[in-house]
Design an enzyme around this catalytic site. Structure first.
Site, PDB file in Angstrom:
ATOM      1  N   ASN A  17       0.832  -1.208   0.000  1.00  0.00           N
ATOM      2  CA  ASN A  17       0.000   0.000   0.000  1.00  0.00           C
ATOM      3  C   ASN A  17       0.864   1.255   0.000  1.00  0.00           C
ATOM      4  OD1 ASN A  17      -2.371  -1.448   0.069  1.00  0.00           O
ATOM      5  ND2 ASN A  17      -2.787  -1.086   2.237  1.00  0.00           N
TER       6      ASN A  17
ATOM      7  N   HIS B 106     -14.112   2.376 -16.003  1.00  0.00           N
ATOM      8  CA  HIS B 106     -14.073   1.670 -14.730  1.00  0.00           C
ATOM      9  C   HIS B 106     -15.373   0.918 -14.448  1.00  0.00           C
ATOM     10  CE1 HIS B 106     -13.636   1.516 -10.174  1.00  0.00           C
ATOM     11  NE2 HIS B 106     -12.482   1.045 -10.583  1.00  0.00           N
TER      12      HIS B 106
ATOM     13  N   TYR C  95     -11.913 -10.155  -2.277  1.00  0.00           N
ATOM     14  CA  TYR C  95     -12.631  -8.889  -2.132  1.00  0.00           C
ATOM     15  C   TYR C  95     -14.114  -9.175  -1.921  1.00  0.00           C
ATOM     16  CZ  TYR C  95      -8.586  -6.638  -4.494  1.00  0.00           C
ATOM     17  OH  TYR C  95      -7.337  -6.196  -4.850  1.00  0.00           O
TER      18      TYR C  95
END
Length: 706
Positions: A63, A452, A485
């Site tokens: 990250n 997206h 996820y």
């Protein structure tokens, strides 16, 4: 059980300064740092299985790498350009960089304290990272042989002197900085300087032969072996010091899409330039020789230096945690994703969808249903066309293979491939070329916009009519990340949604004028306006005394106008509950501004990724799923999609997913008005939303059977 990080005296001072800067908004980048702290807390939490703690440590590092190479790099570009204007949270680029470096330095120190604690616990479990000097004679011989047979042949020592300039140092690669003196020279003479790259195509951790009568698995780091054998690269010289270093470069793409004749070629050129991006951060091993550090500083012209008390780049921990055999007791129990009950007893997806919509909740329900839907469409002779968007796909995606097969069989296949999906550009270029070769129509989206939206449209000939089948999701068409996820996806044959889906693809691939959407809201044209309309409608309901509530689950919220709209709704009396995993620029709980707003973040085993938006609408309950967070980039610089869930049963299911998140009192943290997060604690029975969400599939089955 660990608790959320409590602010120390320095934090309190910074919070007072923040309050002076802006009383209405939290800064996006500083909010992101708080998110990464929450990830680090999972690595510190003793209730988290040990190898899962190892993974969270690796995630903190990856990250931070991306944050530095994109967000901080962008701020440094502004600084270099002389930009001094404050953002809407009150920070100039210079002031924000200073605050970021201060907080990230503190975070990294805490991360490596946690690293030392975790490796100590790993040792107790029989997973040992050792140093060369601690090996026995047999182990040393084996490691010497490994070095000379495997490592040494791929190493390239690179001297730096008047005739040999500083070589290219690759982004995020680990190097050794070596100081040497020539045999026979005065040790007080200026030393020679060289660097050696730690090969990125070899494992960072090397298994060591087991000791007699021991069950421990021992490993040694690649750079540890290199350092011990460094003399083999510099015959005639004596090493004075060997220390690791690592450079983070600006990795953001700067594209001239308007002037590019071929976007694919332009991106390939920019990817090559990425290797030469300006340095943003320099990491060095603690105790590095001052002369070596001076050489690195002089070359990279960088002030942001992190001295690391431990191995550089511990992202290798992720692979270790995933591949170690025999330690399942140190991991979370395996989740057996259930195949959606609606499709359990049939292979005919289209027959099911003619009768009802189907909502799937990943990773609790299997992503195989999405793959099978596309595979079935590829082989179904009645299917005439398949259109889909592709933002990120897995390395060996069955969906890609199915699309290629469909095109080869004569179907009209259109794939909108987003070449600018950050750090997946090269992979997507490869997919684009393969799909084109198989006969697919590959489109790279619209100039200046990332595509997206996550949507698939299947057009099928049925009797004397054409019927459209649509899948809309909150997550990528990636079978690997779908196991990690949390996302939702809607299958439907709703004719209105089907017509909007066709219009959306026509806009992306052709010259269609903006569509008058019947069900969708699409960015960048009208999604933001639709959100404002929905938020304002709740405010009107509140003022009229009708039920008014907003529950929104997303990754991030940073758009100032949306934040202001939520503030206005709060002041009108709307109860607003936000579930925001990452960045949040909204400051909740401020009297007269946002006292009706709460914000919670859930960081747990799975990455919370779904975007679900609920508006009570006077009791009529409108629910949407979306690809878009409430960030400026999503609302103005991307093609995004928000789709209503109209089926009453699926609508209730979406609301139940939100409800589960709102009741978490184990892994949820609440955002305080001062910008800090605290764990939600109450006297109720422990309720962990990701564990409870696994029960929703059973609930769905019971509802369908009744």
């Amino acid at each position: 059980m660990s608790i959320a990080r409590e602010p120390d005296l320095k934090d309190v001072k910074e919070l007072k300064e923040q309050k002076e800067i802006s009383t209405k908004y939290l800064n996006r980048d500083l909010s992101w740092i708080e998110f990464n702290w929450r990830v680090l807390e999972e690595a510190q939490d003793p209730s988290t299985p040990l190898l899962e703690r190892v993974k969270f440590l690796a995630i903190v590092s990856s990250n931070l790498d991306e944050f530095m190479s994109v967000r901080v790099a962008g701020l440094k570009d502004q600084l270099k350009a002389g930009y001094t204007k404050k953002d809407f949270t009150g920070y100039t680029p210079a002031g924000l960089i200073k605050r970021i470096m201060k907080r990230t330095s503190k975070m990294v120190n805490e991360q490596y304290k946690t690293y030392r604690e975790v490796t100590r616990l790993l040792t107790k479990e029989g997973i040992v990272f050792t140093e060369y000097e601690d090996l026995n004679t047999t182990q040393k011989k084996a490691m010497d042989a490994y070095y000379h047979d495997i490592i040494f042949p791929v190493l390239t020592p690179m001297a730096v002197d008047q005739s040999r300039p500083f070589p290219l140092v690759h982004n995020h690669s680990v190097y050794l900085a070596v100081l040497l003196v020539r045999e026979g020279d005065d040790p007080e003479d200026e030393p020679y300087f060289a660097i050696v790259q730690v090969p990125s195509n070899l494992s960072r951790y090397i298994p060591v032969p087991t000791r007699p009568n021991s069950k421990k698995q021992e490993f040694i780091l690649l750079e540890e072996l290199m350092e011990h054998h460094i003399q083999s690269l510099f015959s005639g010289y004596i090493p004075l010091s060997v220390h690791g270093f690592r450079v983070t470069r600006n990795a953001d793409l700067t594209l001239n899409e308007e002037g590019a004749e071929d976007l694919l070629e332009e991106i390939e050129k920019e990817l090559r330039r990425r290797r030469w991006g300006a340095p943003v951060r320099l990491e060095v091993q603690e105790g590095i020789h001052p002369y070596a550090l001076a050489q690195l500083q002089d070359e990279f012209e960088i002030e942001e230096i992190f001295e690391i008390d431990g191995p550089l780049d511990i992202t290798y921990f992720m692979k270790l945690a995933n591949t170690l055999n025999g330690f399942d007791h140190l991991r979370y129990p395996r989740v057996n994703a259930k195949y959606p009950v609606e499709f359990e007893d049939t292979s005919d997806f289209f027959d099911v969808l003619k009768q009802r919509d189907v909502l799937v909740h990943h990773p609790y329900e299997s992503f195989d249903a999405v793959t099978d839907f596309i595979v079935n469409a590829a082989y179904d002779p009645k299917v005439l066309a398949i259109k889909m968007t592709l933002y990120r796909a897995s390395g060996n995606s069955p969906i890609i293979q199915a699309l290629a097969r469909a095109a080869e069989s004569g179907k009209q296949v259109t794939v909108v491939v987003e070449l600018k999906a950050r750090f997946d550009e090269e992979r997507n270029i490869a997919w684009a070329r393969m799909l084109e070769k198989s006969g697919c129509h590959v489109v790279y989206g619209l100039v200046g916009l990332k595509t997206h939206a996550k949507i698939t449209l299947v057009v099928r000939q049925e009797e004397n009519t054409l019927r459209r089948y649509v899948h809309v999701g909150t997550g990528n068409y990636n079978d690997i990340t779908a196991r990690l996820y949390t996302d939702v996806g809607l299958f439907t044959s709703n004719s209105v949604i089907g017509e909007d889906a066709s219009a959306l693809f026509n806009e992306i691939t052709g010259y269609s004028a903006p569509h008058d959407w019947q069900s969708f809201a699409v960015a960048p044209t009208d999604l933001k306006d639709k959100l404002f309309e929905l938020i304002a409608r709740e405010a009107e309901h509140a003022r009229a005394g009708r039920p008014a509530k907003i529950v929104a689950k997303m990754n991030s919220i940073s758009n100032q106008e949306v934040v202001d709209a939520l503030y206005a709704a709060s002041q009108a009396g709307v109860k607003i509950e936000l579930i925001v995993r990452g960045v949040c620029c909204l400051r909740p709980g401020v009297p007269g501004l946002s006292e009706n707003i709460t914000v919670r973040s859930i960081v747990d085993r799975f990455l919370e990724h779904s975007r679900i938006y609920y508006f009570q609408n006077g009791g009529l309950d409108d629910v949407y799923l979306s690809s878009a967070d409430w960030m400026t980039r999503n609302l103005t610089r991307r093609i995004e999609l928000m789709c209503p869930v109209t089926d009453p049963q699926m609508n209730k299911l979406m609301i139940s997913i939100l409800s589960v998140s709102l009741h978490d009192n184990v892994k949820a943290r609440e955002l305080m008005p001062n910008g800090m997060y605290t764990r939600i604690k109450n006297e109720l029975t422990p309720y962990r939303s990701q564990f409870e969400a696994m029960k929703i599939t059973s609930w769905k089955k019971l509802r369908l059977e009744s």
